[in-house]
Structure formats: structure tokens, C-alpha cells
Design a protein around this motif. Sequence first.
Motif, PDB file in Angstrom:
ATOM      1  N   LYS A   1      -3.536  10.223   3.182  1.00  0.00           N
ATOM      2  CA  LYS A   1      -4.774  10.444   2.604  1.00  0.00           C
ATOM      3  C   LYS A   1      -5.830   9.160   2.792  1.00  0.00           C
ATOM      4  N   THR A   2      -5.338   7.866   2.366  1.00  0.00           N
ATOM      5  CA  THR A   2      -6.398   6.913   2.395  1.00  0.00           C
ATOM      6  C   THR A   2      -6.917   6.321   3.571  1.00  0.00           C
TER       7      THR A   2
ATOM      8  N   GLU B   1      -9.616   8.506   4.375  1.00  0.00           N
ATOM      9  CA  GLU B   1     -10.825   8.574   3.361  1.00  0.00           C
ATOM     10  C   GLU B   1     -11.367   7.150   3.865  1.00  0.00           C
ATOM     11  N   SER B   2     -11.050   6.259   4.354  1.00  0.00           N
ATOM     12  CA  SER B   2     -11.545   4.826   4.874  1.00  0.00           C
ATOM     13  C   SER B   2     -12.397   5.196   5.684  1.00  0.00           C
TER      14      SER B   2
ATOM     15  N   THR C   1       0.815  -1.157  -0.077  1.00  0.00           N
ATOM     16  CA  THR C   1       0.190   0.195   0.197  1.00  0.00           C
ATOM     17  C   THR C   1       0.822   1.158  -0.047  1.00  0.00           C
TER      18      THR C   1
ATOM     19  N   ASN D   1       0.420   5.865  -0.056  1.00  0.00           N
ATOM     20  CA  ASN D   1      -0.561   7.230   0.048  1.00  0.00           C
ATOM     21  C   ASN D   1      -1.487   7.117   1.241  1.00  0.00           C
ATOM     22  N   ARG D   2      -0.831   6.504   2.604  1.00  0.00           N
ATOM     23  CA  ARG D   2      -1.721   6.293   3.444  1.00  0.00           C
ATOM     24  C   ARG D   2      -2.067   7.366   4.356  1.00  0.00           C
TER      25      ARG D   2
END
Length: 108
Positions: A92-93, A96-97, A87, A89-90
Motif C-alpha cells: 500500500k505505502t 501512496e508514496s 518498514t 505494509n509496502r
Amino acid sequence: MTSFLLEFSMFPTSDECREGSSVSKEVAKIIDVIDKSGVPYQLTPMGTIIEASSMKEALSIIELAYEQLEGCERVYSSLKFDIRKNTTNRLKTKIESVEKVLKRDIKH
């Protein structure tokens, strides 16, 4: 690909590197070198979060940060890692999650 999220705080505790109880001048020096490094980061009121592609890269940011304060007699630092394979870009993600579960945007 592996994502190394590192949340850390670093600041001087010795009087010669502080203006009273404020450490913002020294923290600004650290943020400046992180910003210039190109590594993704997020400044928070209690610390800074970076996302690196390796442990070596993450620790090199810590070394850069410390170099800004190495003239200080005493420096406090706290580090937390979240390491996840497959994985990116965490920064951001991960937010978002949570927003997806809540079905709305949150403050960040």
C-alpha cells in the motif's frame, strides 16, 4: 521488522496442464492457496505480488504455489524481490508514496 516484497509468476508450459494457450485454471489454484495463507498479496495481469515478513515466509509461498503445479511436466517461474528493513505494509505505502508526489490518486 523487514518487508520482503516478492513479485512472481508461475505457470505450466507443458500441454497436459493447459487448456490450449490458457493457464488461468492453474493460476487460480495458486491464487487460492495464497489467499488462504493470509499473506498480503496483489494479483496483477502479469503476476502476483506478496509481502512477507521473512525470506523463509516468502519462499514458503513459492513452495505452496509450486505444489499446485507439481503434477505438470514443466513449470515456468520468475521471481523478483525488494527487501527493505524498518518498514511494513509496502503493498500500500509504495503506491501512496507515488500518489503523494503526483498529488493525485492513480489507478491500481
